[in-house]
Every structure is written in C-alpha cells, then in structure tokens.
Design an enzyme around this catalytic site. Structure first.
Site, PDB file in Angstrom:
ATOM      1  N   ASP A 128       0.824  -1.206   0.000  1.00 29.67           N
ATOM      2  CA  ASP A 128       0.000   0.000   0.000  1.00 29.67           C
ATOM      3  C   ASP A 128       0.859   1.258   0.000  1.00 29.67           C
ATOM      4  OD1 ASP A 128      -2.547   1.294   0.125  1.00 29.67           O
ATOM      5  OD2 ASP A 128      -2.070   1.809   2.204  1.00 29.67           O
ATOM      6  N   VAL A 130      -7.958   7.196  -0.689  1.00 29.46           N
ATOM      7  CA  VAL A 130      -7.662   8.132  -1.784  1.00 29.46           C
ATOM      8  C   VAL A 130      -6.174   8.114  -2.139  1.00 29.46           C
ATOM      9  CG1 VAL A 130      -9.596   9.659  -1.248  1.00 29.46           C
ATOM     10  CG2 VAL A 130      -7.369  10.052  -0.158  1.00 29.46           C
ATOM     11  N   ARG A 131      -5.453   7.126  -1.594  1.00 28.93           N
ATOM     12  CA  ARG A 131      -4.017   7.080  -1.892  1.00 28.93           C
ATOM     13  C   ARG A 131      -3.774   6.841  -3.389  1.00 28.93           C
ATOM     14  NH1 ARG A 131      -1.672   3.954   2.652  1.00 28.93           N
ATOM     15  NH2 ARG A 131      -1.900   5.892   3.786  1.00 28.93           N
ATOM     16  N   GLY A 132      -4.679   6.088  -4.019  1.00 28.57           N
ATOM     17  CA  GLY A 132      -4.549   5.830  -5.450  1.00 28.57           C
ATOM     18  C   GLY A 132      -4.663   7.110  -6.260  1.00 28.57           C
TER      19      GLY A 132
END
Length: 330
Positions: A185, A266-268
């Site tokens: 991640d 919302v890391r993507g």
C-alpha cells in the site's frame, strides 16, 4: 519500468517503485545503474547523513549543533552523488538503523553512533532485491521510517534522531511470494517486467551486455552522451514540476477511474495525480492531460485492486478495462 523510475527521480513524493517479473530480465541491473544517470545534489560538507543545506528544519542533530557555531548558521556545502543503497535480505536491524560504534567504544571508551543503511540512503534510493522475501521486522521498520521520514535509535545508551527520506525500490519474482499488504500500500508505482518474445530486441540486449563485459570503459564512453541527455531531461522536469497544472476536468476523470476500479481510500488518486504531473514535466508540458493519466494509471493503480475470484483477468487487464470505460477506446 524506465518511466516509473524517471517519475520517482523527478518527484520522490510519488512513493516507492515495485518491479516484479521474471528472473534475468535486468531489474536489478537497471536500478543499480541509476547513480550514473542522476544529477548530483548539494549536501552539508562533512555530514554523515547527507543533510540538505536548504532544509534547515530537517537537519540531523550534528548539523544543528555545528550551525550554532558558524556565521548565520550557514554550513559549508559540497556536491555529491545521489545515493542508491542496497538493503540485503540478511541485513541485521543494527546494520539498517545504525548502532553503537564498537571500535570507538573499545578504543576510546566513547559512546558513538555508527550510521546504518537508512542514513546512507537519505535523499536517495533504498533498493531491496527480492523484497517479497524481506523479513517482517525489517518491513515494519521501513514502514515506520517511511511514514515519519526520521530514523530514531535508542539503544546501548545512544540516542540518535536523523532524517531518513528515501525512495524505496523493490524487485522480486511474484512466484516466490507475495509482498505484505501494508508495504504494498505504501509503494507508489508497480510495474511488471516480462521476458521479451521479440527476437531483435533480445539480440540487442545480448549485444549490449556482451559489449559491457568485454570492455566496460568503452561501453560507458559510448553511452555517455545518452546518459547526459537523460540527466538533462530529469533536471528540466524538476524545474518544470512546480508549475505543472492539473485541470479540474482531468482530475475529475482520474477520480472516476479510481471509483470504477474500487480502490480503497484516496491514496490511489494522490499517486495518480503526482505521477501524471511528473510524467507531464518529463514530456515538457505545463498542463496534465488525460493522456498522462492513462499512461501512468496501470503502474499507479494495479497493485491497489482487491482480488476478485470471479474475474480471471489480471490486475493490468482490469485497469485497462476501466480506462476504456472512462476514457473510451483509444
């Protein structure tokens, strides 16, 4: 793989790069060749951690102490290569974070700190070959340091805190094991490298490898101009990056893409945005377009998808389908 590494050199905030693929496809060779391509960086002269002279608030304790005794706190500056440090699988925790300098302790009775691999990798790259086989306690350690940007060592009567910001680059063969989800991640970009079926391409790879082994100096001299061109491109992209704009319409579609794929959090989106901006800077553009988003989406999103036992397509196929659904067929 080349684009992912270039993006990470232009904007380290994108996060690390994960390279998965077949054995013998040159993954490690490419990463270890990075120092020859990267522009040099300014560092505080004599600093064991390579502190940035411009980062007054993020210096090590030693630089802060030295700055108190010089005019205006300005320490001498030197030019050095960007570090690319190997973290071996069998490394001990002491070797990674640093430990008491035994030689000084025995010789002078002095408690001194011997910096570890994290200190050497500061402001550069930390490379782990077979990263999917890295021991859990070292993975936890890397996650902690990556989150805070600092390495804190409290042991044997030694208390040290120093900045440790680096781009983590890992490579491995997926057949030998999965990467821990927590570390996956945190990886910004993930790419796959497969053995080429193109005969002409394989012949060219063999020729270049053979030429390198037969006469390394001549090989490096032959490619010096090409390396210089890459270095110039990276420098220009870094200067251009702060001014690169992302139109609302482009960002809106990028978020739609992540929603279509069902990525968690919302890391993507953040990685997609940063990678597209760096890609635009590398292309010499001042505005991010849908084309930049589509180019970086597979590497930014493929490792963030949940497993779907009902979908036989790989993660790359699922990202490609989602791109077609949002942006239309090319």
């Amino acid at each position: 793989m080349k684009l992912a590494l270039l993006i990470a050199t232009v904007d380290p905030s994108v996060g690390g790069v994960l390279v998965l693929g077949d054995r013998g496809t040159g993954k490690s060779t490419v990463v270890r060749a990075l120092p020859a391509l990267l522009p040099g960086m300014k560092a505080v002269e004599g600093c064991r951690y390579g502190c940035d002279p411009a980062a007054n608030g993020a210096r090590c304790d030693e630089c802060r102490e030295r700055a108190l005794h010089v005019a205006r706190g300005k320490l001498p500056v030197t030019e050095k290569r960007v570090p690319v440090i190997d973290l071996p699988l069998g490394a001990t925790e002491d070797r990674v974070v640093g430990a008491l300098d035994i030689e000084k302790a025995l010789r002078n009775g002095e408690k001194a700190f011997e910096p570890g691999l994290l200190a050497r990798a500061h402001r550069g790259f930390l490379y782990v070959d077979e990263v999917n086989l890295l021991e859990d306690h070292l993975v936890d350690l890397l996650l902690d340091v990556a989150q805070t940007g600092e390495n804190v060592v409290e042991r044997d009567g030694v208390s040290v805190r120093h900045p440790a910001r680096f781009v983590l680059v890992g490579s491995g063969n997926p057949e030998e094991g999965d990467l821990r989800p927590q570390l996956l991640d945190r990886i910004g970009l993930s790419v796959e490298v497969r053995t080429s079926d193109d005969v002409g391409q394989r012949v060219e790879v063999i020729r270049r490898r053979d030429a390198y082994e037969r006469d390394t100096s001549a090989f490096l001299a032959h490619w010096e101009a090409a390396d210089g061109a890459v270095r110039t491109r990276i420098l220009a992209a870094r200067k251009r990056l702060p001014a690169v704009q992302v139109p609302d319409a482009v960002l809106h579609k990028a978020v739609q893409l992540c929603v279509e794929l069902g990525t968690d959090g919302v890391r993507g989106e953040l990685t997609l945005l940063r990678a597209a901006r760096a890609a635009a800077a590398l292309d010499g553009h001042k505005v991010v377009t849908d084309a930049h988003i589509k180019a970086v989406a597979p590497m930014a999103l493929r490792h963030r998808l949940r497993r779907n036992v009902l979908d036989e397509g790989g993660s790359g196929t699922r990202v490609a389908r989602a791109i077609t659904a949002i942006y239309g067929a090319a």
